[in-house]
Design an enzyme around this catalytic site. Structure first.
Site, PDB file in Angstrom:
ATOM      1  N   GLU A 125      56.542 -28.102  19.201  1.00 52.34           N
ATOM      2  CA  GLU A 125      55.411 -28.508  20.031  1.00 52.34           C
ATOM      3  C   GLU A 125      54.770 -27.329  20.753  1.00 52.34           C
ATOM      4  O   GLU A 125      53.865 -27.493  21.549  1.00 52.34           O
ATOM      5  CB  GLU A 125      55.826 -29.608  21.010  1.00 52.34           C
ATOM      6  CG  GLU A 125      57.039 -29.301  21.853  1.00 52.34           C
ATOM      7  CD  GLU A 125      57.470 -30.474  22.742  1.00 52.34           C
ATOM      8  OE1 GLU A 125      56.708 -31.441  22.904  1.00 52.34           O
ATOM      9  OE2 GLU A 125      58.588 -30.397  23.294  1.00 52.34           O
ATOM     10  N   ASP A 136      51.949 -32.214  22.794  1.00 51.95           N
ATOM     11  CA  ASP A 136      51.913 -30.888  23.397  1.00 51.95           C
ATOM     12  C   ASP A 136      51.345 -29.841  22.449  1.00 51.95           C
ATOM     13  O   ASP A 136      50.599 -28.963  22.871  1.00 51.95           O
ATOM     14  CB  ASP A 136      53.327 -30.474  23.835  1.00 51.95           C
ATOM     15  CG  ASP A 136      53.663 -31.098  25.170  1.00 51.95           C
ATOM     16  OD1 ASP A 136      52.834 -31.002  26.086  1.00 51.95           O
ATOM     17  OD2 ASP A 136      54.731 -31.717  25.284  1.00 51.95           O
ATOM     18  N   CYS A 169      56.728 -37.018  16.112  1.00 53.85           N
ATOM     19  CA  CYS A 169      56.918 -38.067  17.116  1.00 53.85           C
ATOM     20  C   CYS A 169      55.816 -38.061  18.160  1.00 53.85           C
ATOM     21  O   CYS A 169      55.849 -38.839  19.099  1.00 53.85           O
ATOM     22  CB  CYS A 169      58.290 -37.939  17.763  1.00 53.85           C
ATOM     23  SG  CYS A 169      58.508 -36.388  18.645  1.00 53.85           S
ATOM     24  N   HIS A 182      58.585 -58.968  31.052  1.00 58.13           N
ATOM     25  CA  HIS A 182      60.004 -59.232  31.299  1.00 58.13           C
ATOM     26  C   HIS A 182      60.379 -60.632  30.863  1.00 58.13           C
ATOM     27  O   HIS A 182      61.464 -60.869  30.348  1.00 58.13           O
ATOM     28  CB  HIS A 182      60.324 -59.056  32.782  1.00 58.13           C
ATOM     29  CG  HIS A 182      60.618 -57.632  33.128  1.00 58.13           C
ATOM     30  ND1 HIS A 182      60.665 -57.173  34.400  1.00 58.13           N
ATOM     31  CD2 HIS A 182      60.884 -56.586  32.326  1.00 58.13           C
ATOM     32  CE1 HIS A 182      60.950 -55.893  34.386  1.00 58.13           C
ATOM     33  NE2 HIS A 182      61.074 -55.504  33.146  1.00 58.13           N
TER      34      HIS A 182
HETATM   35  C1  PEP Z   1      54.901 -34.512  22.207  1.00 58.05           C
HETATM   36  O1  PEP Z   1      54.659 -33.539  22.916  1.00 58.05           O
HETATM   37  O2  PEP Z   1      54.249 -34.828  21.187  1.00 58.05           O
HETATM   38  C2  PEP Z   1      56.010 -35.407  22.566  1.00 58.05           C
HETATM   39  C3  PEP Z   1      56.395 -36.399  21.796  1.00 58.05           C
HETATM   40  O3  PEP Z   1      56.618 -35.183  23.752  1.00 58.05           O
HETATM   41  P1  PEP Z   1      56.075 -35.708  25.176  1.00 58.05           P
HETATM   42  O4  PEP Z   1      54.846 -36.551  24.923  1.00 58.05           O
HETATM   43  O5  PEP Z   1      57.198 -36.464  25.778  1.00 58.05           O
HETATM   44  O6  PEP Z   1      55.769 -34.442  25.877  1.00 58.05           O
HETATM   45 MG    MG Z   2      56.095 -32.863  24.410  1.00 61.71          MG
END
Ligand code: PEP
Ligand code: MG
Length: 626
Positions: free
Chosen positions: A482, A506, A553, A236
């Site tokens: 996913e 996932d 992602c 912070h």
């Molecule tokens: C994923 O599943 O790769 C993802 C980015 O979502 P989370 O990690 O939030 O489930």
């Molecule tokens: Mg996910």
């Protein structure tokens, strides 16, 4: 001159008789170069100012030590009353600090931190734990605050969720604030060292550590920067320093010892590189001259927004790959802007919903989202709709217990089951789109019907807003890939949406039947398993055939050992943690897209993860990285 981090170099006989320059290397926290006079703000100085009756916050008494319990029933009541006064004084103090901040040019993030602190003060678990220590363990209020705060902070630190982990610091900051009010009592002349000590013009504060309140109270006309022994670039204190425009260096191990005796002497700090020079030589001052002037100019113009320009990332043979950031808060988004990310590839909105007793209102959501979108308005922010369920429980959304929550009412299934909640979020997202380039993304999609239903709710939300007089721009609509079935019908889904983002966190667990949170099976959690490589390839191909873009992602996107493969498979965007952006850029700049495609082609023929790994570690540009 060279020095390792925390190792001072130079001629020190005794500090009071320093003749030469002393150099320390810390962590750059907020950019800019300043030269000023040393002012040490140490525990001793703080205690002079506030006269604490108890050891410092860090000196934690052990819960099960054999101290004599103190306190009769009357003593307990008076301790509870003292606590309540200190909590109220802290609340007033935080609100006053917020008002003072509102009059300064800041990024707004400081007020956000303080707002979180007010929530901590109202948190029944925090206050309840302190009262329990006073009532049942006969602690005095000071010890009770320390024990309760530390217990909760450690619990938070043990969690997987990065956001909740970071809340440990909020608990500690608030506890320190309450302690300061317990220590000085009502009517004391001043509330903390930073306001008690007078800082002359051109002061550079040197301290072991600084909390947000210390920094917010530094008089900006006199304090020009600070250096601390502790801290990290994402603490912070560092975030505040960037927001308030104090060039600063943290983690400069040894600084307080080295500076002792040098009070009032000259110090140069380089917040871009982390270099600190005590008693800087005329040669150093001369060589830093232009940068010192430049920083002074920036300060006088009040240009506190340190957003750097978007940086284009291209492979060695000129193919552009977007490198976006995964963010969960305003802080993350600002850091992403500062490193020149090509946008936000995943904004996790769960963080707006957790840690509270009721759903955030549409206006609250809109404000939080609009603030984030406004940070890089010309770059795309992909806002993912609420991905609750699984391991992310939200107490006020009715979720009866499920035997296997990761295969239960998660992500889009949950929001479709609660259309009112979903609509409020969609309206907030559409309104936030007036502040920049926004895309909406649905998590955990498994069927085409889910996508159609979600899109129809977007249309409804848009109509409602239009009827209510809001201007609603068009936004891109995408889905996460996913769930294995989504990857397998990617060609069908691609006709429904504007983009895909592959969530490998996932996807790996569902494809390989390996719980992503279970350490017993973690060796089997293999993002480079050939099944995953094939599903990624299939998804990318389906997206490109339909003319839409496809990103990734999940955490795999930030793994530099996989970057060449991912480029070769044809991903258009990698969205990664802010801290990984620079590494990924560097790797990509050394990749040739032609050889990456060849590598991908060979990986697609591998029969095991071991074979894929062997191919990836054979020589490519990634091998020169740790
Ligand atoms: C994923 O599943 O790769 C993802 C980015 O979502 P989370 O990690 O939030 O489930
Ligand atoms: Mg996910």
């Amino acid at each position: 001159m060279s020095s390792r981090r925390g190792t001072p170099t130079g001629s020190i006989c005794s500090n009071s008789a320093v003749t030469g320059e002393i150099r320390l290397q810390g962590i750059p926290a907020a950019p800019g170069v300043v030269v000023g006079r040393i002012r040490i703000l140490c525990k001793a100085r703080m205690s002079e100012a506030v006269q604490p009756r108890r050891p410092a916050y860090g000196n934690l008494p052990r819960v099960n030590d054999n101290r004599e319990a103190h306190g009769t029933g009357e003593g307990v009541n008076s301790a509870l009353a003292t606590l309540s006064d200190a909590v109220e004084a802290t609340r007033t103090d935080i609100k006053q600090t917020m008002e003072r901040l509102a009059q300064r040019t800041t990024t707004g993030e400081e007020a956000e931190i303080l707002a979180t602190h007010l929530l901590v003060l109202d948190d029944p678990e925090f206050i309840g734990h302190i009262k329990h220590e006073i009532r049942d363990n006969k602690r005095d209020p000071h010890e009770a605050v320390v024990i309760a705060a530390e217990a909760i902070a450690r619990e938070l630190e043990a969690l997987e969720d990065e956001y909740l982990k970071a809340r440990a610091q909020d608990i500690r900051d608030v506890a320190e604030r309450v302690l300061s009010h317990l220590d000085i009592g009502p009517g004391a002349p001043c509330q903390d060292a930073a306001t008690c000590l007078d800082f002359g013009p051109g002061t550079v504060v040197v301290a072991e550590d600084l909390g947000p309140y210390d920094i917010m109270r530094f008089p900006p006309e006199n304090v020009i920067g600070f250096v601390t022994e502790k801290g990290s670039a994402t603490s912070h204190s560092a975030i505040l320093a960037r927001g308030l425009g104090f060039p600063s260096v943290v983690g400069a191990v040894g600084i307080t010892a080295v500076a002792t005796g040098l009070e009032g002497k000259s110090i140069l700090l380089d917040g871009d590189t982390g270099v600190v020079l005590l008693n800087p030589s005329p040669v150093s001052l001369e060589s830093y001259g232009p940068r010192i002037e430049e920083s002074a100019k920036r300060r006088s113009q009040g240009s506190l927004h340190l957003q750097s320009r978007e940086r284009r990332v291209v492979t060695a043979d000129g193919v552009t790959i977007e490198i976006a950031a995964n963010v969960g808060s305003m802080q993350d988004a600002k850091l992403a802007a500062q490193v020149g990310a090509n946008g936000i590839g995943l904004l996790r909105t769960e963080l707006l919903f957790v840690g509270r007793d009721s759903e955030p209102t549409e206006d609250e959501q809109y404000e939080a989202l609009a603030n984030i979108v406004s940070i890089m308005p010309e770059r795309r922010t992909v806002i993912r709709t609420l991905d609750a369920g699984g391991d992310k429980k939200i107490p006020y959304i009715d979720l009866s217990p499920e035997g296997n929550p990761f295969l239960g009412t998660r992500g889009i299934r949950l929001t479709l089951a609660h259309p009112a909640i979903f609509k409020r979020q969609l309206r907030a997202i559409l309104r936030a789109a007036c502040h920049g380039r926004v895309a909406v993304m649905f998590p955990m999609v498994a069927t085409v019907e889910e996508v159609r239903q979600a899109k129809s709710l977007v249309r409804e939300a848009r109509e409602e807003l239009r009827r209510a007089g809001f201007k609603v721009p068009d936004i891109e609509v995408g889905i996460m890939i996913e769930v294995p079935c989504a990857a397998l019908i990617a060609d069908i889904l691609a006709r429904e949406v504007d983009f895909f983002s592959i969530g490998t966190n996932d996807l790996v667990q569902y494809v390989l039947a390996v719980d992503r949170l279970n350490p017993r099976v973690s060796p089997m959690y293999q993002p480079l398993h050939p099944a995953l490589v094939r599903l990624i390839q299939r998804t990318v191909e389906a997206a490109h055939e339909a003319g839409i873009w496809v990103g990734m992602c999940g955490e795999m996107a930030g793994d530099i050992s996989a970057t060449e493969l991912l480029v070769g498979l044809g991903l258009d965007e990698l969205s990664v943690a802010v801290s990984s952006i620079e590494n990924i850029r560097e790797v990509i700049s050394k990749i040739s897209s032609g050889s990456a495609r060849e590598l991908a082609r060979r990986c697609l023929q591998c029969s095991s993860e071991t074979e894929v790994r062997a191919l990836l570690s054979r020589g490519g540009p990634c091998s020169s990285f740790p």
